[in-house]
Design a protein around this motif. Structure first.
Motif, PDB file in Angstrom:
ATOM      1  N   ALA A   1       0.579  -1.369  -0.191  1.00 25.91           N
ATOM      2  CA  ALA A   1      -0.033  -0.362   0.129  1.00 25.91           C
ATOM      3  C   ALA A   1       0.817   0.985  -0.085  1.00 25.91           C
ATOM      4  CB  ALA A   1      -1.330  -0.019   0.735  1.00 25.91           C
ATOM      5  N   ALA A   2       2.027   1.213   0.466  1.00 26.85           N
ATOM      6  CA  ALA A   2       3.009   2.419   1.191  1.00 26.85           C
ATOM      7  C   ALA A   2       3.496   3.258  -0.725  1.00 26.85           C
ATOM      8  CB  ALA A   2       4.199   2.229   1.322  1.00 26.85           C
ATOM      9  N   LEU A   3       3.531   1.647  -1.392  1.00 25.41           N
ATOM     10  CA  LEU A   3       5.024   2.020  -2.374  1.00 25.41           C
ATOM     11  C   LEU A   3       3.515   2.027  -3.590  1.00 25.41           C
ATOM     12  CD1 LEU A   3       6.199  -1.750  -2.672  1.00 25.41           C
ATOM     13  CD2 LEU A   3       7.541   0.721  -3.264  1.00 25.41           C
ATOM     14  N   ALA A   4       1.236   1.724  -3.857  1.00 27.58           N
ATOM     15  CA  ALA A   4       0.217   1.985  -4.199  1.00 27.58           C
ATOM     16  C   ALA A   4       0.610   3.604  -3.991  1.00 27.58           C
ATOM     17  CB  ALA A   4      -0.251   1.463  -3.881  1.00 27.58           C
ATOM     18  N   VAL A   5       0.409   3.737  -2.632  1.00 27.27           N
ATOM     19  CA  VAL A   5       0.594   5.232  -2.916  1.00 27.27           C
ATOM     20  C   VAL A   5       1.878   6.146  -2.945  1.00 27.27           C
ATOM     21  CG1 VAL A   5       0.552   7.160  -0.853  1.00 27.27           C
ATOM     22  CG2 VAL A   5      -0.951   5.092  -0.425  1.00 27.27           C
ATOM     23  N   ALA A   6       2.694   5.959  -2.908  1.00 27.61           N
ATOM     24  CA  ALA A   6       3.707   7.066  -3.518  1.00 27.61           C
ATOM     25  C   ALA A   6       3.567   6.692  -5.177  1.00 27.61           C
ATOM     26  CB  ALA A   6       5.035   5.876  -2.866  1.00 27.61           C
ATOM     27  N   ALA A   7       2.984   5.479  -5.624  1.00 23.03           N
ATOM     28  CA  ALA A   7       2.674   5.676  -6.994  1.00 23.03           C
ATOM     29  C   ALA A   7       1.548   6.515  -7.343  1.00 23.03           C
ATOM     30  CB  ALA A   7       2.560   4.330  -7.281  1.00 23.03           C
ATOM     31  N   HIS A   8       0.819   6.684  -6.786  1.00 23.29           N
ATOM     32  CA  HIS A   8      -0.246   7.613  -6.774  1.00 23.29           C
ATOM     33  C   HIS A   8      -0.106   9.057  -6.599  1.00 23.29           C
ATOM     34  CE1 HIS A   8      -4.351   8.557  -6.843  1.00 23.29           C
ATOM     35  NE2 HIS A   8      -4.309   9.253  -5.221  1.00 23.29           N
ATOM     36  N   ARG A   9       0.685   9.430  -5.618  1.00 19.53           N
ATOM     37  CA  ARG A   9       0.036  11.146  -5.785  1.00 19.53           C
ATOM     38  C   ARG A   9       1.891  11.418  -6.518  1.00 19.53           C
ATOM     39  NH1 ARG A   9      -0.637  12.645  -0.088  1.00 19.53           N
ATOM     40  NH2 ARG A   9       1.651  13.693  -0.513  1.00 19.53           N
ATOM     41  N   GLY A  10       0.901  13.185  -6.862  1.00 20.24           N
ATOM     42  CA  GLY A  10       1.314  13.198  -7.871  1.00 20.24           C
ATOM     43  C   GLY A  10       2.638  15.055  -7.244  1.00 20.24           C
ATOM     44  N   GLU A  11       2.721  15.306  -7.440  1.00 16.53           N
ATOM     45  CA  GLU A  11       3.072  16.770  -7.069  1.00 16.53           C
ATOM     46  C   GLU A  11       2.501  17.732  -6.548  1.00 16.53           C
ATOM     47  OE1 GLU A  11       6.213  19.384  -9.652  1.00 16.53           O
ATOM     48  OE2 GLU A  11       7.559  17.465  -9.996  1.00 16.53           O
ATOM     49  N   ALA A  12       1.124  17.791  -6.905  1.00 12.40           N
ATOM     50  CA  ALA A  12      -0.002  18.578  -5.918  1.00 12.40           C
ATOM     51  C   ALA A  12      -0.723  18.159  -4.886  1.00 12.40           C
ATOM     52  CB  ALA A  12      -0.704  19.174  -6.894  1.00 12.40           C
ATOM     53  N   ASP A  13       0.089  17.044  -4.665  1.00 12.45           N
ATOM     54  CA  ASP A  13      -0.390  16.054  -3.417  1.00 12.45           C
ATOM     55  C   ASP A  13       0.241  16.680  -1.660  1.00 12.45           C
ATOM     56  OD1 ASP A  13      -2.133  14.769  -4.085  1.00 12.45           O
ATOM     57  OD2 ASP A  13      -0.860  13.065  -4.919  1.00 12.45           O
ATOM     58  N   GLY A  14       1.691  17.523  -1.769  1.00 19.59           N
ATOM     59  CA  GLY A  14       1.979  17.750  -1.547  1.00 19.59           C
ATOM     60  C   GLY A  14       3.343  16.963  -1.088  1.00 19.59           C
ATOM     61  N   PRO A  15       4.607  16.925   0.063  1.00 27.74           N
ATOM     62  CA  PRO A  15       6.182  16.280  -0.309  1.00 27.74           C
ATOM     63  C   PRO A  15       5.747  14.826  -0.009  1.00 27.74           C
ATOM     64  CG  PRO A  15       5.737  18.706   1.489  1.00 27.74           C
ATOM     65  CD  PRO A  15       4.629  18.588   0.392  1.00 27.74           C
ATOM     66  N   LEU A  16       6.620  13.914  -0.506  1.00 28.15           N
ATOM     67  CA  LEU A  16       6.121  12.962   0.100  1.00 28.15           C
ATOM     68  C   LEU A  16       8.197  12.368   0.508  1.00 28.15           C
ATOM     69  CD1 LEU A  16       5.442   9.990   0.808  1.00 28.15           C
ATOM     70  CD2 LEU A  16       5.425   9.476  -1.689  1.00 28.15           C
ATOM     71  N   LEU A  17       8.674  12.301   1.687  1.00 35.37           N
ATOM     72  CA  LEU A  17       9.820  12.251   1.651  1.00 35.37           C
ATOM     73  C   LEU A  17      10.331  10.405   1.117  1.00 35.37           C
ATOM     74  CD1 LEU A  17      10.086  13.830   5.128  1.00 35.37           C
ATOM     75  CD2 LEU A  17      10.784  14.878   2.516  1.00 35.37           C
ATOM     76  N   GLY A  18       9.702   9.775   1.638  1.00 37.71           N
ATOM     77  CA  GLY A  18      10.452   8.536   1.356  1.00 37.71           C
ATOM     78  C   GLY A  18       9.673   7.278   1.887  1.00 37.71           C
ATOM     79  N   LEU A  19       9.893   6.082   1.882  1.00 37.07           N
ATOM     80  CA  LEU A  19       9.282   4.724   1.653  1.00 37.07           C
ATOM     81  C   LEU A  19      10.375   4.783   2.690  1.00 37.07           C
ATOM     82  CD1 LEU A  19       8.025   4.341  -0.808  1.00 37.07           C
ATOM     83  CD2 LEU A  19       6.889   5.843   0.409  1.00 37.07           C
ATOM     84  N   ASP A  20       9.600   3.618   3.841  1.00 33.94           N
ATOM     85  CA  ASP A  20      10.028   2.475   4.182  1.00 33.94           C
ATOM     86  C   ASP A  20       9.775   0.832   4.526  1.00 33.94           C
ATOM     87  OD1 ASP A  20      11.951   0.418   6.719  1.00 33.94           O
ATOM     88  OD2 ASP A  20      13.783   2.374   6.147  1.00 33.94           O
ATOM     89  N   VAL A  21       9.586  -0.358   3.697  1.00 38.47           N
ATOM     90  CA  VAL A  21       9.288  -0.967   3.735  1.00 38.47           C
ATOM     91  C   VAL A  21       9.801  -2.408   4.328  1.00 38.47           C
ATOM     92  CG1 VAL A  21       7.515   0.441   2.204  1.00 38.47           C
ATOM     93  CG2 VAL A  21       9.445  -2.216   1.693  1.00 38.47           C
ATOM     94  N   SER A  22       8.776  -3.157   4.709  1.00 41.50           N
ATOM     95  CA  SER A  22       9.440  -4.813   5.429  1.00 41.50           C
ATOM     96  C   SER A  22       8.330  -5.503   5.387  1.00 41.50           C
ATOM     97  CB  SER A  22      10.344  -4.397   7.270  1.00 41.50           C
ATOM     98  OG  SER A  22       8.431  -4.050   7.619  1.00 41.50           O
TER      99      SER A  22
ATOM    100  N   ALA B   1      14.528   1.912  10.806  1.00 45.42           N
ATOM    101  CA  ALA B   1      13.630   3.207   9.267  1.00 45.42           C
ATOM    102  C   ALA B   1      14.094   4.517   9.486  1.00 45.42           C
ATOM    103  CB  ALA B   1      12.248   2.836   9.792  1.00 45.42           C
ATOM    104  N   LEU B   2      13.867   5.452  11.129  1.00 46.17           N
ATOM    105  CA  LEU B   2      13.982   6.357  11.165  1.00 46.17           C
ATOM    106  C   LEU B   2      15.231   7.102  10.933  1.00 46.17           C
ATOM    107  CD1 LEU B   2      12.027   6.597  14.714  1.00 46.17           C
ATOM    108  CD2 LEU B   2      10.865   7.382  12.602  1.00 46.17           C
ATOM    109  N   ALA B   3      16.487   5.917  10.663  1.00 48.75           N
ATOM    110  CA  ALA B   3      17.594   6.705  10.631  1.00 48.75           C
ATOM    111  C   ALA B   3      17.771   7.209   8.603  1.00 48.75           C
ATOM    112  CB  ALA B   3      19.030   6.153  10.551  1.00 48.75           C
ATOM    113  N   PHE B   4      16.271   6.474   7.833  1.00 46.52           N
ATOM    114  CA  PHE B   4      16.486   6.676   6.643  1.00 46.52           C
ATOM    115  C   PHE B   4      15.365   7.009   6.977  1.00 46.52           C
ATOM    116  CE2 PHE B   4      14.041   5.625   2.181  1.00 46.52           C
ATOM    117  CZ  PHE B   4      15.718   5.683   1.865  1.00 46.52           C
ATOM    118  N   LEU B   5      14.722   7.875   7.539  1.00 45.42           N
ATOM    119  CA  LEU B   5      13.832   9.447   7.419  1.00 45.42           C
ATOM    120  C   LEU B   5      14.961  10.388   7.007  1.00 45.42           C
ATOM    121  CD1 LEU B   5      11.310  11.320   7.292  1.00 45.42           C
ATOM    122  CD2 LEU B   5      11.167  10.838   9.647  1.00 45.42           C
ATOM    123  N   GLU B   6      15.535  10.339   8.361  1.00 45.86           N
ATOM    124  CA  GLU B   6      17.026  11.574   8.299  1.00 45.86           C
ATOM    125  C   GLU B   6      17.267  12.167   7.036  1.00 45.86           C
ATOM    126  OE1 GLU B   6      17.136  13.565  11.094  1.00 45.86           O
ATOM    127  OE2 GLU B   6      16.325  12.963  12.546  1.00 45.86           O
TER     128      GLU B   6
END
Length: 302
Positions: A135-156, A284-289
């Motif tokens: 779902a996280a990957l699908a959300v990232a694929a769906h979101r455009g620039e107008a949807d606000g900043p998406l910083l990244g994904l961490d999935v397990s 995961a939070l280190a990757f966010l950093e």
């Protein structure tokens, strides 16, 4: 035996974890929210649970060290763990659940609603487990620039090729899949399985039906992800192939600017409920950093 050192840690400066409701458009979505106590959040960690679980997967009750919500808030982030469509409050509106494409739309609408009412700092960072990783990957694929900043994904707990014949399981949850979900029992604190009874629920029909199609869906999703992605595989991950050749094939399908693959020792598929949870959450939070640092260093701030 695991070293239980988390009890000696200082209490984090965190507002109480509380229940909130998001507007997903056609359906309300229940969620858990933790905020830093003394300052606006630096960013928002959006946590998406796996199939047959609930949002509290990221706020495990078996040991103080398990909660991503409290850990993230103690480091200055808002953490929002969402019951995906077909779980929690949304079961009335979508009792059969939603497809991944529909979930991406619903979750994006709900996150827009959240951002309209709550400070989000530098933007959103998605953490997804198992089906929540899809779902996280699908959300990232769906979101455009107008949807606000998406910083990244961490999935397990998610890959692109199953290690087993999922069509022969007779369902993704049951006695035949217990070992796949959990791995050795020593990986989990005492009372994990008693306390997890409130987390485990029925996987929605449409979600379970579509789950076997992920190997065919992944290339199309992966080709539209435009933010950094990190994948983690537990030592006892049994659902997914994660040998080097398979991972090379998987990462080659992604168009993300950066792809990281990590391995977590002494962990089973349900990473965030085990003794290894804190190590995973910190990584995961280190990757966010790192995503925040890369954004700040970019001349365009993107």
């Amino acid at each position: 035996m695991p070293v239980e050192c988390a009890d000696s840690l200082p209490a984090p400066a965190v507002e109480n974890v509380r229940e909130v409701v998001l507007d997903g458009g056609h359906s309300p979505l229940s969620a858990l929210l933790a905020l830093p106590r003394d300052a606006p959040p630096r960013a928002v960690v959006v946590a998406l649970h796996g199939g047959g679980m609930r949002a509290a997967y990221f706020h495990g009750a078996a040991h103080p060290s398990l909660s991503l919500l409290k850990l993230g808030a103690s480091l200055g982030f808002a953490v929002l763990a969402v019951d995906r469509p077909g779980y929690g409050l949304s079961t009335t509106a979508v009792p059969r659940g939603e497809s991944l494409v529909e979930q991406a739309r619903t979750l994006s609408t709900a996150l827009e609603d959240f951002a309209a009412r709550q400070a989000t700092g530098a933007g959103l960072f998605l953490v997804g487990h198992s089906y929540g990783g899809k779902a996280a990957l699908a959300v990232a694929a769906h979101r455009g620039e107008a949807d606000g900043p998406l910083l990244g994904l961490d999935v397990s707990g998610v890959g692109h090729r199953y290690a087993i014949d999922v069509n022969g399981l007779g369902g993704f949850h049951g006695r035949r899949t217990t070992r796949l979900h959990w791995g050795p029992l020593r990986l989990y604190p005492p009372n994990t399985f008693r306390l997890a009874e409130g987390l485990v629920t029925t996987m929605p029909e449409r979600e379970e039906t579509e789950a076997s199609l992920w190997p065919e869906l992944f290339p199309g999703v992966a080709g539209r992800v435009r933010v950094p992605v990190r994948f983690t595989y537990a030592e006892y991950e049994r659902w997914w192939l994660h040998d080097e050749a398979t991972l090379e094939e998987m990462t080659g399908l992604l168009t993300a600017p950066r792809v990281v693959v990590d391995r977590l020792p002494r962990a089973g598929h349900n990473i965030s409920l085990g003794w290894a949870a804190r190590a995973y959450h910190l990584r995961a939070l280190a990757f966010l950093e790192e995503c925040l640092s890369g954004r700040e260093q970019s001349p365009r701030g993107a």
